[in-house]
Design an enzyme around this catalytic site. Structure first.
Site, PDB file in Angstrom:
ATOM      1  N   LYS A  38     -21.450  18.044  25.717  1.00 66.97           N
ATOM      2  CA  LYS A  38     -22.670  18.131  24.891  1.00 66.97           C
ATOM      3  C   LYS A  38     -22.791  19.526  24.269  1.00 66.97           C
ATOM      4  O   LYS A  38     -22.147  20.477  24.727  1.00 66.97           O
ATOM      5  CB  LYS A  38     -23.896  17.834  25.762  1.00 66.97           C
ATOM      6  CG  LYS A  38     -24.124  18.832  26.908  1.00 66.97           C
ATOM      7  CD  LYS A  38     -25.178  18.328  27.893  1.00 66.97           C
ATOM      8  CE  LYS A  38     -25.359  19.286  29.055  1.00 66.97           C
ATOM      9  NZ  LYS A  38     -26.174  18.703  30.138  1.00 66.97           N
ATOM     10  N   TYR A 264     -34.774  47.619  11.648  1.00 70.81           N
ATOM     11  CA  TYR A 264     -36.122  47.174  11.337  1.00 70.81           C
ATOM     12  C   TYR A 264     -37.152  47.780  12.280  1.00 70.81           C
ATOM     13  O   TYR A 264     -36.914  47.874  13.488  1.00 70.81           O
ATOM     14  CB  TYR A 264     -36.206  45.646  11.459  1.00 70.81           C
ATOM     15  CG  TYR A 264     -35.519  44.905  10.331  1.00 70.81           C
ATOM     16  CD1 TYR A 264     -35.797  45.186   8.996  1.00 70.81           C
ATOM     17  CD2 TYR A 264     -34.608  43.897  10.618  1.00 70.81           C
ATOM     18  CE1 TYR A 264     -35.174  44.475   7.975  1.00 70.81           C
ATOM     19  CE2 TYR A 264     -33.984  43.180   9.610  1.00 70.81           C
ATOM     20  CZ  TYR A 264     -34.275  43.478   8.290  1.00 70.81           C
ATOM     21  OH  TYR A 264     -33.664  42.784   7.286  1.00 70.81           O
TER      22      TYR A 264
HETATM   23  C1  LIG Z   1     -25.489  18.997  31.431  1.00 70.55           C
HETATM   24  C2  LIG Z   1     -25.364  18.020  32.539  1.00 70.55           C
HETATM   25  C3  LIG Z   1     -24.302  18.087  33.461  1.00 70.55           C
HETATM   26  C4  LIG Z   1     -23.330  19.248  33.504  1.00 70.55           C
HETATM   27  O1  LIG Z   1     -23.854  20.275  34.339  1.00 70.55           O
HETATM   28  P1  LIG Z   1     -23.009  21.601  34.640  1.00 70.55           P
HETATM   29  O2  LIG Z   1     -23.910  22.389  35.523  1.00 70.55           O
HETATM   30  O3  LIG Z   1     -22.787  22.260  33.319  1.00 70.55           O
HETATM   31  O4  LIG Z   1     -21.728  21.174  35.273  1.00 70.55           O
HETATM   32  C5  LIG Z   1     -24.170  17.061  34.367  1.00 70.55           C
HETATM   33  N1  LIG Z   1     -25.054  16.038  34.406  1.00 70.55           N
HETATM   34  C6  LIG Z   1     -26.115  15.963  33.574  1.00 70.55           C
HETATM   35  C7  LIG Z   1     -27.067  14.826  33.691  1.00 70.55           C
HETATM   36  C8  LIG Z   1     -26.322  16.956  32.618  1.00 70.55           C
HETATM   37  O5  LIG Z   1     -27.390  16.889  31.807  1.00 70.55           O
END
Ligand SMILES: *Cc1c(COP(=O)(O)O)cnc(C)c1O
Length: 368
Positions: A38, A264
């Site tokens: 993701k 700035y």
């Molecule tokens: C993002 C996510 C993961 C991955 O978690 P990590 O700590 O990056 O390994 C796993 N399960 C769900 C439901 C997530 O939203």
């Protein structure tokens, strides 16, 4: 290695392979591996990472939203893809693109069954998420019987997995809470299996869950941050290799006299004569305004150059008074040595936030 000429995120696929193999070494060979890609594979490049994971032998991929899965399908990724935060607006496309939704509420269950049956689907794979303590997404334990009843009335969908998510798997002081989550999860899947009358994939661990709770690996694990090179603890970080190296160059060097301001709103004023470098990376590239005013540094010729004044949209200015360097020289924001985790800590945040913030404007270069 090619010379850096602009702000660049180098993505090291050898490091990705190392992290994948390290995680696999911590699992039973029977346990399936889901790679979480993701948010542009945590700010890197989701197509590139997904393709590599496919060749390395991952069993599953996950994205947060349907659109992210569609990008992978368009790039020719064939692995099953779980959409972790499937929204009803995308249910049609989810089916059209052979993505598999997380169903986490009665609303999403009813809507998805409706869409699947309207589209003439038979046993379309869905994943049920149960809340065991995170209170973010998921059915509650008390919903089990109604969920099973709704599912028994349709042949349009079939449960491929039942899963949950840990709230603090990286935190040893919350171990009792995590163990309670695991217990609740076991009760839920036992009841669901009895009521549905068929087996499904069980999964609950994220990266820290994989490392800290081997008893909770069940049939599959889901790793994101580990693949990208972070183990969420000093001890585990040593076993991983960060896949991303964020680099830039010095655009211009300035010499400031005492009393002159920089950037700035005069957020920095020279108390002594100093030399500064302007770097073409700003908050629009992922260096948030929590940096600056001395917080955070980049590395130039192996020396730290603190970020001065306010972070601009497209630039930062850093102190190079004691660094021998020239315009065009390479600047390291983070790499395998000065890690994103350490960069994150200087601003009281976590590696996840820093790496996923690297904007799409930053050039990506693949190191094979
Ligand atoms: C993002 C996510 C993961 C991955 O978690 P990590 O700590 O990056 O390994 C796993 N399960 C769900 C439901 C997530 O939203």
């Amino acid at each position: 290695m090619p010379k850096i000429k602009e702000t660049t995120l180098e993505i090291d696929l050898k490091a990705l392979r190392h992290n994948f193999e390290y995680l696999k070494s911590r699992m039973s060979p029977k346990t399936k591996f889901l790679g979480v890609v993701k948010a542009f594979a945590y700010g890197s490049d989701s197509v590139l990472v997904a393709k590599k994971l496919e060749t390395l032998g991952a069993d599953y991929l996950a994205v947060a939203y349907a659109q992210e899965g569609i990008v992978l399908r368009e790039a020719g990724i064939r692995l099953p893809i779980l959409v972790l935060h499937a929204l009803p607006v995308s249910f049609n496309e989810i089916i059209d693109r052979c993505l598999e939704p997380n169903i986490y509420s009665f609303h999403t269950l009813k809507e998805f069954i409706k869409t699947a049956s309207e589209k003439g689907q038979k046993e379309y794979p869905i994943h049920l998420k149960f809340n065991t303590g995170l209170n973010r997404l998921g059915f509650n334990t008390s919903d089990i019987e109604i969920v099973a009843a709704l599912l028994s009335e349709t042949t349009s969908v079939k449960v491929k997995s039942v899963f949950s998510h840990m709230a603090a798997s990286e935190d040893p002081s919350e171990k009792p809470f995590t163990l309670k989550q695991i217990d609740r999860y076991k009760t839920i899947v036992g009841q669901m299996e009895r009521l549905l009358g068929y087996a499904f994939i069980k999964h609950m661990c994220n990266t820290s869950g994989i490392l800290n709770y081997p008893e909770a690996h069940f049939d599959m694990v889901r790793s994101g941050i580990g693949l990208y090179g972070f183990g969420n603890s000093e001890k585990e970080n040593k076993n991983f290799k960060p896949i991303g190296r964020l680099k830039s160059i010095i655009s211009q060097i300035h010499h400031l006299d005492v009393g002159e301001s920089l950037g700035y709103n005069m957020a920095f004023v020279a108390k002594e004569p100093i030399k500064t470098a302007t770097i073409p990376i700003g908050h629009a590239d992922g260096i948030g305004r929590q940096y600056g005013k001395g917080k955070g540094f980049v590395v130039i010729n192996h020396k730290p150059a603190p970020i001065l004044g306010n972070v601009c949209m497209d630039m930062i200015m850093v102190n190079i008074t004691n660094i021998d360097c020239s315009e065009g020289d390479e600047v390291v924001v983070f790499d395998a040595h000065y890690t994103a985790e350490e960069f994150a800590l200087t601003a009281q945040t976590i590696s996840y936030e820093i790496i996923t913030a690297i904007s799409q404007r930053v050039k990506r270069v693949v190191l094979e």
